[in-house]
Design an enzyme around this catalytic site. Structure first.
Site, PDB file in Angstrom:
ATOM      1  CD  GLN A  11      -2.865  -0.585   2.534  1.00 34.62           C
ATOM      2  OE1 GLN A  11      -3.746   0.240   2.303  1.00 34.62           O
ATOM      3  NE2 GLN A  11      -2.712  -1.157   3.711  1.00 34.62           N
ATOM      4  CB  ALA A  60       6.099  -4.616   7.052  1.00 30.62           C
ATOM      5  CE1 TYR A  61       4.004 -13.386   7.563  1.00 28.92           C
ATOM      6  CE2 TYR A  61       2.674 -12.193   9.171  1.00 28.92           C
ATOM      7  CZ  TYR A  61       2.916 -13.326   8.424  1.00 28.92           C
ATOM      8  OH  TYR A  61       2.063 -14.402   8.526  1.00 28.92           O
ATOM      9  CB  THR A  62       1.183  -6.053   7.020  1.00 31.70           C
ATOM     10  OG1 THR A  62       0.856  -6.577   5.730  1.00 31.70           O
ATOM     11  CG2 THR A  62       2.313  -5.056   6.896  1.00 31.70           C
ATOM     12  CE1 TYR A 125       2.516  -5.958  11.292  1.00 34.74           C
ATOM     13  CE2 TYR A 125       1.020  -4.903  12.841  1.00 34.74           C
ATOM     14  CZ  TYR A 125       1.824  -4.832  11.721  1.00 34.74           C
ATOM     15  OH  TYR A 125       1.941  -3.639  11.044  1.00 34.74           O
ATOM     16  CD1 TRP A 150      -5.921   1.030  13.119  1.00 32.80           C
ATOM     17  CD2 TRP A 150      -8.040   1.676  12.798  1.00 32.80           C
ATOM     18  NE1 TRP A 150      -6.641   0.676  14.242  1.00 32.80           N
ATOM     19  CE2 TRP A 150      -7.946   1.060  14.064  1.00 32.80           C
ATOM     20  CE3 TRP A 150      -9.273   2.169  12.385  1.00 32.80           C
ATOM     21  CZ2 TRP A 150      -9.050   0.930  14.913  1.00 32.80           C
ATOM     22  CZ3 TRP A 150     -10.355   2.046  13.232  1.00 32.80           C
ATOM     23  CH2 TRP A 150     -10.245   1.424  14.479  1.00 32.80           C
TER      24      TRP A 150
HETATM   25  N1  LIG Z   1      -1.569  -1.754   6.921  1.00 33.60           N
HETATM   26  C1  LIG Z   1      -1.800  -1.151   8.074  1.00 33.60           C
HETATM   27  O1  LIG Z   1      -2.957  -0.981   8.479  1.00 33.60           O
HETATM   28  C2  LIG Z   1      -0.663  -0.674   8.924  1.00 33.60           C
HETATM   29  C3  LIG Z   1      -0.928  -0.116  10.185  1.00 33.60           C
HETATM   30  C4  LIG Z   1       0.131   0.329  10.965  1.00 33.60           C
HETATM   31  C5  LIG Z   1       1.425   0.229  10.495  1.00 33.60           C
HETATM   32  N2  LIG Z   1       1.671  -0.313   9.280  1.00 33.60           N
HETATM   33  C6  LIG Z   1       3.072  -0.409   8.818  1.00 33.60           C
HETATM   34  O2  LIG Z   1       3.197   0.436   7.684  1.00 33.60           O
HETATM   35  C7  LIG Z   1       4.162  -0.134   6.771  1.00 33.60           C
HETATM   36  C8  LIG Z   1       3.539  -0.253   5.385  1.00 33.60           C
HETATM   37  O3  LIG Z   1       2.400  -1.103   5.481  1.00 33.60           O
HETATM   38  P1  LIG Z   1       1.538  -1.509   4.200  1.00 33.60           P
HETATM   39  O4  LIG Z   1       0.115  -1.524   4.618  1.00 33.60           O
HETATM   40  O5  LIG Z   1       1.965  -0.707   3.014  1.00 33.60           O
HETATM   41  O6  LIG Z   1       2.008  -3.026   4.014  1.00 33.60           O
HETATM   42  P2  LIG Z   1       1.636  -4.017   2.835  1.00 33.60           P
HETATM   43  O7  LIG Z   1       0.620  -3.425   1.924  1.00 33.60           O
HETATM   44  O8  LIG Z   1       1.366  -5.345   3.467  1.00 33.60           O
HETATM   45  O9  LIG Z   1       3.000  -4.096   2.014  1.00 33.60           O
HETATM   46  C9  LIG Z   1       4.129  -4.720   2.539  1.00 33.60           C
HETATM   47  C10 LIG Z   1       5.039  -5.050   1.369  1.00 33.60           C
HETATM   48  O10 LIG Z   1       6.187  -5.699   1.911  1.00 33.60           O
HETATM   49  C11 LIG Z   1       6.522  -6.746   1.016  1.00 33.60           C
HETATM   50  N3  LIG Z   1       7.348  -7.756   1.682  1.00 33.60           N
HETATM   51  C12 LIG Z   1       6.959  -8.703   2.568  1.00 33.60           C
HETATM   52  N4  LIG Z   1       8.014  -9.459   2.905  1.00 33.60           N
HETATM   53  C13 LIG Z   1       9.077  -8.983   2.208  1.00 33.60           C
HETATM   54  C14 LIG Z   1      10.437  -9.359   2.111  1.00 33.60           C
HETATM   55  N5  LIG Z   1      10.926 -10.397   2.786  1.00 33.60           N
HETATM   56  N6  LIG Z   1      11.249  -8.641   1.307  1.00 33.60           N
HETATM   57  C15 LIG Z   1      10.765  -7.602   0.588  1.00 33.60           C
HETATM   58  N7  LIG Z   1       9.483  -7.199   0.636  1.00 33.60           N
HETATM   59  C16 LIG Z   1       8.656  -7.889   1.435  1.00 33.60           C
HETATM   60  C17 LIG Z   1       5.173  -7.307   0.580  1.00 33.60           C
HETATM   61  O11 LIG Z   1       5.337  -8.064  -0.583  1.00 33.60           O
HETATM   62  P3  LIG Z   1       4.345  -9.298  -0.875  1.00 33.60           P
HETATM   63  O12 LIG Z   1       2.985  -8.700  -1.036  1.00 33.60           O
HETATM   64  O13 LIG Z   1       4.931  -9.880  -2.114  1.00 33.60           O
HETATM   65  O14 LIG Z   1       4.426 -10.209   0.334  1.00 33.60           O
HETATM   66  C18 LIG Z   1       4.397  -6.027   0.358  1.00 33.60           C
HETATM   67  O15 LIG Z   1       4.582  -5.536  -0.946  1.00 33.60           O
HETATM   68  C19 LIG Z   1       4.598  -1.452   7.403  1.00 33.60           C
HETATM   69  O16 LIG Z   1       5.783  -1.242   8.125  1.00 33.60           O
HETATM   70  C20 LIG Z   1       3.467  -1.796   8.358  1.00 33.60           C
HETATM   71  O17 LIG Z   1       3.907  -2.612   9.435  1.00 33.60           O
HETATM   72  C21 LIG Z   1       0.657  -0.772   8.472  1.00 33.60           C
END
Ligand SMILES: NC(=O)c1ccc[n+]([C@@H]2O[C@H](COP(=O)([O-])OP(=O)(O)OC[C@H]3O[C@@H](n4cnc5c(N)ncnc54)[C@H](OP(=O)(O)O)[C@@H]3O)[C@@H](O)[C@H]2O)c1
Length: 291
Positions: A11, A60-62, A125, A150
């Site tokens: 995202q 990240a692993y999310t 997580y 979120w």
């Molecule tokens: N989503 C939320 O609601 C939320 C809330 C609070 C904080 N955050 C934090 O905000 C940040 C961005 O979140 P997001 O929602 O954009 O996450 P996301 O949509 O789940 O994207 C994470 C990306 O990381 C990639 N990834 C996973 N394992 C990997 C690896 N070993 N090497 C390289 N890439 C890898 C995934 O690829 P694949 O799809 O191929 O696995 C995906 O493209 C993260 O640090 C998350 O913890 C998110």
């Protein structure tokens, strides 16, 4: 500055791609297929190929519930891989920008969490993300951690997209109303990160941690109602308690983040989540990107 965005297909990574042209920086993007951050040699090789000034880690692993049964992978991506990035950034004198989560808190507060509040993650997580924060905070890498909450966006998977799909399929849904936080448009977080890049003197040569989300509060129930309203989805939404909807991972009941430090240091205002939500839909009308 030359910036490398890792995890470009998530995202947030996609939001950086969408806004890069509004910035004067030179962006490069890499996804998991081309750089798996759990592999230290791959990280070192990739990073030494070009002389980046800043690495932005969106990878990240999310999967909050899956993490309960996939602890090794959650820690491999959210902790150990962060160590690889820290080592590479120190070796090649690059700054690191990293993201963390409101799920580092246990949700027992009744007022917004500041950066100084004690962390106590409830699930794997949150624990793995906290471990990643600690790797950075205990190092001497020039770094910035933005804790957020979120996230939703046009890209990837999120609560909003799940609600739109389920709301169209079902006549009635039960959504928890005793988990309160702040929906955050990933675009706003990406824009805020650009502000931090432009004002890098504030955080460089330190390990700084800030809270950033949209303003305001919402329960998942309220968020679902707002989504159905905008989508004209005629699905009845019934508020339920978390204990009536057991999930593998326990989530904090209250995880609103206090953004005072961010606003005061970077001299910015942060949009209310409802305003950003409306903007998201306004943009969707012109791009028709939702789902
Ligand atoms: N989503 C939320 O609601 C939320 C809330 C609070 C904080 N955050 C934090 O905000 C940040 C961005 O979140 P997001 O929602 O954009 O996450 P996301 O949509 O789940 O994207 C994470 C990306 O990381 C990639 N990834 C996973 N394992 C990997 C690896 N070993 N090497 C390289 N890439 C890898 C995934 O690829 P694949 O799809 O191929 O696995 C995906 O493209 C993260 O640090 C998350 O913890 C998110």
């Amino acid at each position: 500055m030359k910036i490398l965005v890792i995890g470009s297909q998530g995202q947030l990574g996609n939001e950086f791609q969408a806004i890069q042209s509004s910035s004067s920086h030179d962006f490069s993007f890499v996804d998991q297929d081309n750089l798996n951050i759990t592999k230290e040699a791959e990280v070192q090789n990739y990073i030494q190929k070009a002389s980046f000034d800043v690495v932005i880690n969106c990878a990240a692993y999310t999967a909050v519930d899956d993490a309960e049964e996939d602890e090794d992978l959650a820690f491999a991506v959210n902790e150990k891989a962060v160590k690889h990035l820290v080592n590479a950034c120190i070796k090649h004198r690059m700054k690191l920008i990293h993201f963390s989560t409101d799920y580092v808190f246990d949700g027992q507060h009744h007022k917004p969490y500041t950066e100084k509040d004690k962390v106590k993650p409830l699930g794997v997580y949150g624990k793995s993300k906290r471990a990643g924060e600690e790797v950075i905070l205990k190092s001497n890498v020039s770094s910035l951690i933005l804790r957020t909450s979120w996230l939703y966006s046009h890209y990837g998977q999120n609560f909003m997209k799940s609600m739109i799909r389920l709301g169209r399929e079902r006549e009635q849904l039960q959504i928890v109303f005793d988990q309160v936080g702040t929906p955050t448009h990933a675009r706003d977080l990406a824009q805020a990160t650009l502000t931090c890049l432009d004002q890098h003197k504030i955080w460089e040569n330190q390990q700084k941690l800030y809270h950033f989300s949209n303003e305001g509060v919402s329960s998942w129930f309220d968020f679902a109602k707002a989504i159905f309203d905008k989508e004209h989805i005629d699905c009845r939404v019934q508020p339920i308690l978390s204990k009536e909807y057991p999930t593998k991972a326990q989530r904090p009941h209250y995880s609103v983040l206090d953004k005072s430090q961010f606003k005061s240091d970077f001299k910015v205002e942060i949009p209310h989540w409802l305003d950003s939500f409306r903007n998201y839909y306004q943009e969707s009308l012109t791009t028709a990107k939702i789902l």
